[in-house]
Design an enzyme around this catalytic site. Structure first.
Site, PDB file in Angstrom:
ATOM      1  N   HIS A  81       0.840  -1.202   0.000  1.00 14.56           N
ATOM      2  CA  HIS A  81       0.000   0.000   0.000  1.00 14.56           C
ATOM      3  C   HIS A  81       0.876   1.254   0.000  1.00 14.56           C
ATOM      4  O   HIS A  81       0.705   2.147  -0.819  1.00 14.56           O
ATOM      5  CB  HIS A  81      -0.932  -0.004   1.214  1.00 14.56           C
ATOM      6  CG  HIS A  81      -1.618   1.310   1.462  1.00 14.56           C
ATOM      7  ND1 HIS A  81      -2.638   1.774   0.649  1.00 14.56           N
ATOM      8  CD2 HIS A  81      -1.410   2.283   2.375  1.00 14.56           C
ATOM      9  CE1 HIS A  81      -3.031   2.954   1.081  1.00 14.56           C
ATOM     10  NE2 HIS A  81      -2.286   3.297   2.133  1.00 14.56           N
ATOM     11  N   SER A 176      13.496   6.541 -13.989  1.00 15.63           N
ATOM     12  CA  SER A 176      12.443   7.336 -14.623  1.00 15.63           C
ATOM     13  C   SER A 176      12.349   8.730 -14.007  1.00 15.63           C
ATOM     14  O   SER A 176      12.251   9.734 -14.711  1.00 15.63           O
ATOM     15  CB  SER A 176      11.115   6.592 -14.451  1.00 15.63           C
ATOM     16  OG  SER A 176      10.041   7.475 -14.431  1.00 15.63           O
ATOM     17  N   SER A 177      12.418   8.797 -12.664  1.00 15.00           N
ATOM     18  CA  SER A 177      12.246  10.094 -12.001  1.00 15.00           C
ATOM     19  C   SER A 177      13.390  11.039 -12.315  1.00 15.00           C
ATOM     20  O   SER A 177      13.176  12.232 -12.540  1.00 15.00           O
ATOM     21  CB  SER A 177      12.171   9.909 -10.488  1.00 15.00           C
ATOM     22  OG  SER A 177      11.125   9.055 -10.159  1.00 15.00           O
ATOM     23  N   TYR A 264       8.382  16.295  -0.076  1.00 18.69           N
ATOM     24  CA  TYR A 264       8.164  17.567  -0.784  1.00 18.69           C
ATOM     25  C   TYR A 264       8.007  17.346  -2.274  1.00 18.69           C
ATOM     26  O   TYR A 264       7.331  18.117  -2.951  1.00 18.69           O
ATOM     27  CB  TYR A 264       9.273  18.557  -0.417  1.00 18.69           C
ATOM     28  CG  TYR A 264       9.138  18.892   1.038  1.00 18.69           C
ATOM     29  CD1 TYR A 264       8.191  19.825   1.452  1.00 18.69           C
ATOM     30  CD2 TYR A 264       9.818  18.175   2.003  1.00 18.69           C
ATOM     31  CE1 TYR A 264       7.972  20.060   2.790  1.00 18.69           C
ATOM     32  CE2 TYR A 264       9.615  18.403   3.350  1.00 18.69           C
ATOM     33  CZ  TYR A 264       8.696  19.345   3.740  1.00 18.69           C
ATOM     34  OH  TYR A 264       8.459  19.561   5.061  1.00 18.69           O
ATOM     35  N   HIS A 310      13.327  11.558  11.140  1.00 20.81           N
ATOM     36  CA  HIS A 310      12.676  10.247  11.103  1.00 20.81           C
ATOM     37  C   HIS A 310      13.406   9.250  11.989  1.00 20.81           C
ATOM     38  O   HIS A 310      13.005   8.101  12.070  1.00 20.81           O
ATOM     39  CB  HIS A 310      12.659   9.700   9.673  1.00 20.81           C
ATOM     40  CG  HIS A 310      11.826  10.529   8.730  1.00 20.81           C
ATOM     41  ND1 HIS A 310      10.526  10.234   8.445  1.00 20.81           N
ATOM     42  CD2 HIS A 310      12.109  11.650   8.048  1.00 20.81           C
ATOM     43  CE1 HIS A 310      10.044  11.129   7.599  1.00 20.81           C
ATOM     44  NE2 HIS A 310      10.990  12.004   7.341  1.00 20.81           N
ATOM     45  N   THR A 335       6.313  27.208   4.678  1.00 20.41           N
ATOM     46  CA  THR A 335       5.026  26.554   4.427  1.00 20.41           C
ATOM     47  C   THR A 335       3.892  27.441   4.921  1.00 20.41           C
ATOM     48  O   THR A 335       2.866  27.596   4.238  1.00 20.41           O
ATOM     49  CB  THR A 335       4.979  25.184   5.122  1.00 20.41           C
ATOM     50  OG1 THR A 335       6.184  24.474   4.799  1.00 20.41           O
ATOM     51  CG2 THR A 335       3.803  24.377   4.657  1.00 20.41           C
ATOM     52  N   ARG A 457       2.145   1.347  15.200  1.00 20.30           N
ATOM     53  CA  ARG A 457       1.891   1.121  13.771  1.00 20.30           C
ATOM     54  C   ARG A 457       2.292  -0.291  13.380  1.00 20.30           C
ATOM     55  O   ARG A 457       3.071  -0.933  14.061  1.00 20.30           O
ATOM     56  CB  ARG A 457       2.786   2.023  12.928  1.00 20.30           C
ATOM     57  CG  ARG A 457       2.498   3.442  12.969  1.00 20.30           C
ATOM     58  CD  ARG A 457       3.613   4.184  12.252  1.00 20.30           C
ATOM     59  NE  ARG A 457       3.522   4.036  10.811  1.00 20.30           N
ATOM     60  CZ  ARG A 457       4.372   4.613   9.956  1.00 20.30           C
ATOM     61  NH1 ARG A 457       5.365   5.329  10.400  1.00 20.30           N
ATOM     62  NH2 ARG A 457       4.214   4.465   8.668  1.00 20.30           N
TER      63      ARG A 457
END
Lengths: 556, 312
Positions: A81, A176-177, A264, A310, A335, A457
């Protein structure tokens, strides 16, 4: 423009779009509009798959100690997911939208490198097939999470083929990116029409430009890490295995060194969509253009120096923790500037709440909520409370669903008439909008509390602690409301493609160049690119008495 | 009101400091959110386009002074947040200096080992501590990354292979506190639970003494059969029982299993019946657990249960 063309004109014509060649005219296409549409269609397919995986997750958590699926299947579902939604839905959707719109918005004929553009798209498809092929292997797809922390993702803890296919698939999308990042940068820097200075660039294009720089800076980090992981798994290297002298924490530095800027990459183009939609539907120019564009650059730069927030629980020491804490909090400033400029753009307008504007308005609220919880968990002690709990799940879904996805919905309703020549149904659009708002908040708001109450989680089951069962059930019901809203959205697209009201060239009375051509645009995009003497070329044409830049020189 | 747990039931001085900070920062966030919500609601009511109105509003391009204002205010808020962060961290995470740890916590897939260096006690999944004392834990992992977390007692800390971490740890009052592994560590991450039993110093000392007793191996009856089976049926390849040749540390130390409240890191409550169920098929209760189904006969199960119950 410089005298030396940085991108030489094609001497040979590009492969032309054959009339009536059916699928071949798509598969063989190097036209940015066709490629853009193929991006959007393939992300819709992955969106449905990723959504079904989310429903399995929520079903399993609907009640305590439930056994809807086995722990292995549950772990595979949350791994796939997350991977799908990030790498095969939000990212390629935004890149694809950029591929379609950037040349039109800057008045160009196509991207700078059309063939590379096609390669970028097909590599995403290839990556997706590699990733999903792992369902056909003996032990199924990867079950080590989208973050694939070493040494769990290494031998001997994951002997199945899942993580190998996972890394290969993502390596393909990484190539690809980087290619699309380069393509965008060259296109935007060299192929703008006369008069389209950087200070007049539509904000969506600005955001795509900054995103593209992020892509070429950070994707190589994770691509190298994938290569090292594959070496570990296939050739018995030991980069990330502490038992043989490697470092488990090194993987996390690579992963988040890419992973945080990635956030971002997923949200800046969404800001771009919002910065186009809000002015048009408020009938006012964007408030503080320079500050919106400048704050994007600031976010882009800061985003590359905050990754270890993180990793506050990893034990890097308090000096590192405090630096990353402060740097992360600083992102709140640019922001915040953006949010306030959007609100100021709406202030004093005459707002038309068509479906794109409904999603854009809701975006502001949902995104601010996700952003504020983000600032809270930038504080190390709060992160120690919240990290690895459902609080984080709630936080990033407010950013990536309430933020990116709400903006994507706004963008689809806004540009659908341009893509297809037909309007989407406003009636179904409103149903979609309200069910999305209700379903989304029902699913995720409660998870803030579950997390603070101590629900970790990535757990396939939980004890029947007070209220946990009922709160999880509420979240699950919300997920099914969301599923219904997505069905309505897909039905709306399908129905509108066939029976939608015919769209004029500029149905929203918007101001950027893509609305100056036909809907859908001709193969060559423009018969004549309108003169650009300000940020809103079509406003200037319509209001010669009140142009945005009265003293602008006419550039010929 | 029932005990909601976690942040809502801070049970150590450090957790209280973290709870206060969280409430404080969440309160600031709610105020900011409320300002935005009120502004947007006002805009929705006040600036909605009236049907038939074809005129354009005043075209306002921005105001640099306003931009500066709403740049400076967030900077000030961030400065406050960071100051609060630093002062809280000073309280809850002082330097450890050269202090030796009171307890060594070792994460395994999917259970916890606790080692008390001063006394030599080794136990699993249930950590006994004296209440009201600030202890220092050393947190390690034997295989993949885990995370030691008691939501009511303090911060999370990762157990990382090849990297040693420390955590200050306390419970203000005696009681049982529940926790879990917080870092995804594989199939049974969900069932890698922790119980912390905080006791008065006397009770804790008593518990420690009991744990150190080397039990006598039963010489007769069904329990003796169980002792025999334990050594011959591969149990000893993974488990330790003091006073016998079984000394492996792959699975939990079973010497004083009797004293523990759960089996399988929290999947079953500890009773002879449940222990028998667990021995018949551990995979049924903890699918993926590294304890295999040993295909024991009913009489073998009975004998091993009797043996483990007899260890005192």
């Amino acid at each position: 423009m410089s005298k030396i063309p940085l991108v030489p004109e094609n001497t040979k014509p590009l492969p032309a779009l054959g009339e009536n060649q059916g699928m071949l005219s798509w598969v063989a296409s190097v036209d940015h509009k066709q490629i853009g549409i193929m991006y959007l269609i393939s992300t819709m397919v992955f969106f449905v798959i990723g959504g079904l995986e989310a429903l399995v997750i929520r079903m399993q958590l609907a009640k305590p100690e439930f056994d809807f699926v086995s722990p292995e299947v549950y772990n595979q579902m949350f791994t796939m997911h997350g991977t799908t939604m990030i790498f095969f839905v939000v990212m390629p959707f935004l890149i694809g939208l950029g591929v379609y719109l950037v040349p039109l918005m800057i008045g160009a004929r196509d991207m700078a490198f059309p063939r590379l553009n096609a390669l970028s798209f097909w590599l995403v498809v290839f990556g997706g097939i590699l990733l999903y092929y792992s369902f056909l292997t003996q032990s199924g797809p990867s079950e080590v999470g989208w973050f694939a922390y070493a040494p769990l993702s290494e031998k001997p803890f994951s002997l199945n083929k899942g993580p190998t296919y996972w890394a290969l698939g993502l390596l393909a999308t990484g190539i690809s990116s980087v290619a699309s990042g380069l393509n965008n940068i060259v296109t935007i820097l060299t192929m703008r029409t006369k008069g389209m200075t950087m200070r007049r660039l539509p904000l969506f294009v600005w955001m795509i430009l900054v995103t593209s720089f992020l892509l070429i800076f950070v994707i190589p980090i994770i691509a190298s890490a994938f290569a090292m992981m594959l070496l570990d798994r296939l050739l018995d290297a030991t980069f990330f295995t502490p038992a043989h002298g490697g470092s488990a924490i090194l993987w996390q530095h690579f992963f988040w060194g890419f992973g945080h800027p990635e956030v971002y990459i997923l949200v800046l183009p969404a800001f771009g969509i919002i910065s186009e939609v809000i002015p048009v539907f408020s009938r006012k120019p964007i408030y503080g253009y320079e500050f919106v564009a400048g704050s994007t650059v600031a976010i882009g730069l800061l985003s590359m120096g905050v990754w270890a927030h993180h990793m506050f629980a990893v034990g890097l020491g308090n000096v590192a923790n405090l630096y990353f804490s402060l740097a992360s909090m600083l992102i709140a400033i640019p922001t915040g500037i953006k949010v306030l400029n959007w609100v100021a753009t709406m202030w004093g307008g005459k707002i038309w709440f068509a479906t794109p504007m409904l999603f854009a308005t809701a975006f502001i609220i949902e995104f601010v909520l996700g952003g504020l919880t983000g600032v809270a968990i930038a504080s190390v002690p709060i992160d120690w409370v919240a990290t690895d709990t459902y609080f984080i799940v709630a936080h990033f879904h407010y950013v990536l669903f309430g933020g990116s996805l709400f903006a994507i919905f706004a963008g689809v309703y806004y540009w659908f008439p341009k893509f297809t020549g037909r309007m989407m149904s406003e009636r179904l659009g409103k149903w979609h909008f309200w069910l999305t708002v209700i379903g989304f908040n029902m699913t995720f708001f409660i998870q803030h509390f579950l997390g603070l109450m101590g629900m970790p989680r990535r757990t396939y089951t939980y004890h029947d602690f007070p209220y946990w069962g009922s709160m999880n059930l509420l979240s699950t019901i919300g997920a099914f409301v969301l599923a219904i809203s997505v069905l309505i959205f897909i039905w709306n697209i399908r129905r509108s493609l066939k029976h939608g009201e015919k769209a004029p060239d500029n149905p929203w009375n918007a101001w950027t160049l893509e609305w100056a051509t036909s809907s859908p645009p001709a193969v060559h995009n423009f018969d004549l690119v309108p003169p650009v003497r300000g940020r809103r070329p079509l406003w200037d044409l319509e209001h010669p008495d009140n142009p945005d830049e009265p003293n602008a020189k006419i550039v010929l | 009101m029932e005990n909601l747990g976690g942040l809502f039931n801070p049970s150590s001085p450090d957790m209280e400091a973290m709870t206060d900070l969280t409430y404080y920062i969440l309160a600031i966030s709610i105020v900011i959110l409320a300002i935005i919500v009120v502004a947007v609601t006002y805009i929705i009511i006040r600036y909605r386009k009236t049907p038939g109105d074809k005129t354009e509003p005043y075209q306002n391009f921005g105001d640099t002074r306003l931009e500066i204002v709403w740049t400076v205010i967030p900077i000030a808020i961030v400065a406050v947040l960071f100051q609060l962060t630093c002062s809280t961290m000073k309280v809850i995470d002082p330097p450890i200096g050269d202090r030796e740890p009171d307890i060594v916590v070792i994460g395994h897939q999917w259970w916890w080992e606790f080692y008390y260096p001063d006394s030599g006690v080794i136990t699993a999944n249930e950590m006994h501590i004296p209440a009201g004392k600030k202890l220092l834990l050393r947190v390690e992992s034997i295989d993949v990354i885990h995370d030691f977390w008691l939501p009511e007692l303090g911060p999370k800390i990762d157990a990382v292979p090849g990297h040693t971490n420390h955590l200050w740890f306390a419970a203000a009052e005696p009681g049982v506190y529940l926790g879990a592994c917080a870092e995804f560590c594989g199939t049974q991450h969900a069932n890698m639970r922790i119980r912390v039993v905080a006791q008065t110093q006397e009770d804790f000392d008593k518990w420690q003494e009991e744990e150190l007793v080397v039990p006598k191996t039963p010489r007769s009856g069904i329990a003796a059969e169980g002792a025999e089976l334990f050594q011959t049926k591969a149990c000893m390849n993974c488990h330790t029982i003091f006073g016998t040749p079984a000394a492996a540390r792959i699975g939990p130390n079973l010497t004083h299993l009797n004293n523990r409240q759960t089996i399988g890191a929290g999947v079953l409550t500890n009773s002879p019946e449940n222990l028998a169920k667990w021995l018949i098929d551990p995979q049924k209760y903890k699918q993926g657990s590294l304890m295999p189904n040993m295909k024991l006969s009913d009489s073998e199960v009975k004998a091993i249960v009797a043996y483990l119950e007899a260890l005192k």
